[in-house]
Design an enzyme around this catalytic site. Sequence first.
Site, mmCIF file in Angstrom:
data_model
loop_
_atom_site.group_PDB
_atom_site.id
_atom_site.type_symbol
_atom_site.label_atom_id
_atom_site.label_comp_id
_atom_site.label_asym_id
_atom_site.label_seq_id
_atom_site.Cartn_x
_atom_site.Cartn_y
_atom_site.Cartn_z
ATOM 1 N N ARG A 284 32.480 47.558 45.042
ATOM 2 C CA ARG A 284 31.784 46.997 45.898
ATOM 3 C C ARG A 284 30.655 48.173 46.701
ATOM 4 O O ARG A 284 29.527 48.196 47.197
ATOM 5 C CB ARG A 284 31.384 45.404 46.018
ATOM 6 C CG ARG A 284 31.607 44.912 44.428
ATOM 7 C CD ARG A 284 31.190 43.206 45.102
ATOM 8 N NE ARG A 284 30.194 42.441 43.768
ATOM 9 C CZ ARG A 284 31.838 41.876 43.516
ATOM 10 N NH1 ARG A 284 33.201 41.851 43.273
ATOM 11 N NH2 ARG A 284 31.118 41.146 41.998
ATOM 12 N N THR B 2 37.853 43.317 43.842
ATOM 13 C CA THR B 2 36.675 43.770 43.371
ATOM 14 C C THR B 2 35.459 44.353 44.700
ATOM 15 O O THR B 2 34.330 44.953 44.269
ATOM 16 C CB THR B 2 36.216 42.722 42.399
ATOM 17 O OG1 THR B 2 36.416 41.217 43.651
ATOM 18 C CG2 THR B 2 37.092 42.034 41.742
ATOM 19 N N GLY C 38 41.411 37.521 42.165
ATOM 20 C CA GLY C 38 43.246 37.428 41.067
ATOM 21 C C GLY C 38 43.653 36.206 41.307
ATOM 22 O O GLY C 38 45.017 36.362 40.306
ATOM 23 N N GLU D 20 43.282 33.435 39.808
ATOM 24 C CA GLU D 20 42.666 32.421 39.206
ATOM 25 C C GLU D 20 44.185 31.777 38.180
ATOM 26 O O GLU D 20 44.293 30.362 37.487
ATOM 27 C CB GLU D 20 41.492 32.409 38.156
ATOM 28 C CG GLU D 20 42.127 33.839 37.146
ATOM 29 C CD GLU D 20 41.754 34.965 37.574
ATOM 30 O OE1 GLU D 20 41.271 36.021 36.895
ATOM 31 O OE2 GLU D 20 41.676 35.501 39.147
ATOM 32 N N ASP E 240 32.952 24.886 40.010
ATOM 33 C CA ASP E 240 32.583 26.308 40.253
ATOM 34 C C ASP E 240 31.312 26.947 40.990
ATOM 35 O O ASP E 240 31.329 27.742 40.692
ATOM 36 C CB ASP E 240 32.821 27.050 38.635
ATOM 37 C CG ASP E 240 33.102 28.144 38.879
ATOM 38 O OD1 ASP E 240 34.011 28.742 39.775
ATOM 39 O OD2 ASP E 240 32.612 29.346 37.849
ATOM 40 N N LYS F 126 26.610 29.981 45.428
ATOM 41 C CA LYS F 126 26.427 29.544 44.203
ATOM 42 C C LYS F 126 25.255 28.268 44.059
ATOM 43 O O LYS F 126 24.073 28.044 43.055
ATOM 44 C CB LYS F 126 27.079 29.124 43.311
ATOM 45 C CG LYS F 126 27.472 30.623 42.621
ATOM 46 C CD LYS F 126 28.902 29.938 41.512
ATOM 47 C CE LYS F 126 29.427 31.512 41.302
ATOM 48 N NZ LYS F 126 30.732 31.123 39.822
#
Length: 255
Positions: free
Chosen positions: A36, A79, A95, A97, A210, A233
Site C-alpha cells: 500500500r 500488507t 498474518g 489469523e 469480523d 467496517k
Amino acid sequence: ATGDFLWEFKTPSNTSRAAFAGRFAPTTAPSVEPMRNIAIYGDKIFTASGSRLIALNARTGAVVWDNEVYPHSLGYRYTAGPIVVKGKIVAGSTGCERYKKDSCYISAHDPETGKEFWRTSTIARPGEPGGDTWGDLSPIFRAGGDMWQAGSYDPKTNLIYWGTAQAKPWARFQRGSEGDALYTNSTLALDPDTGKIVWYHQLLPAETHDMDETFERVLVDHDGKSSVFSMGKLAILWELDRKTGAFISAHDLGY
C-alpha cells in the site's frame, strides 16, 4: 525533470501460497500481496515484501539491505509498507489469523542496516497490562491484532498512532474467552523512542463479527482540538483526543 525511465525494482515473490493457508484456496492465493505504500528517507526508499523489509538506493534501485523481520513460514507478512519516524523505519505486521507462539508487532528499524530497535506486541500477554482481558488463554491461543495499513506520526505529541484488527478466531465462543481481548480493535499511541504504548483506546471490545478497526489513523486539528480519526467496517467515524486517547465523538454513517 524529464520523466525518463531510470530503474525498476520488482519485489521478490517469496510470499508463498503456504502463507495464505486458511484464508484462500490454493488456486486463488496471490504470489505477492499488494503493497500500500513505500517510505523515503535520506538516500533510500523502503518497502516490504512477504515478511521482509527492504531498503533500496533511491538513485539506482539497488538493494542496500533485505531483512526478514518475521518467520515467513509461519504466515507473517506485510500488507503495508513502513513509515519514517524520527530517523527510524517503523512498520506493522499482519498474518496473525493462525495460532502460533508469537503475535503481531509494530517494530522500528535502523535505516542504514535494518537492525531492530524495538518491537511492540499488539496482543497483551499473561502477566502484562491487559493480559487478563484474554482470561486464562495461553499465548498461543491469543491471535489477531493484525495491522493492514501504515500508521501515522504526530511530531507535536511525539506519538505514533496505529490501528489493530479484531481478535481471532472472530467469534468469542471460538476463542474461549469473554474478555475484551486487548489490544485488538484499538487505536494505539506509541512512544517512537521506546515503542512503549502510551495510551490505547479499544473501539470494539471483544468483537465477534469480523468488524475490525485496523484502517488509517487520520490526524486533524479543528475547533481547538487535536484529534485522531478512524473508520472501520461498521462505517462509524471515531474521533479520539490524540494526546490522551479520550473519546470525543462517534458518527454512524450507515452500515
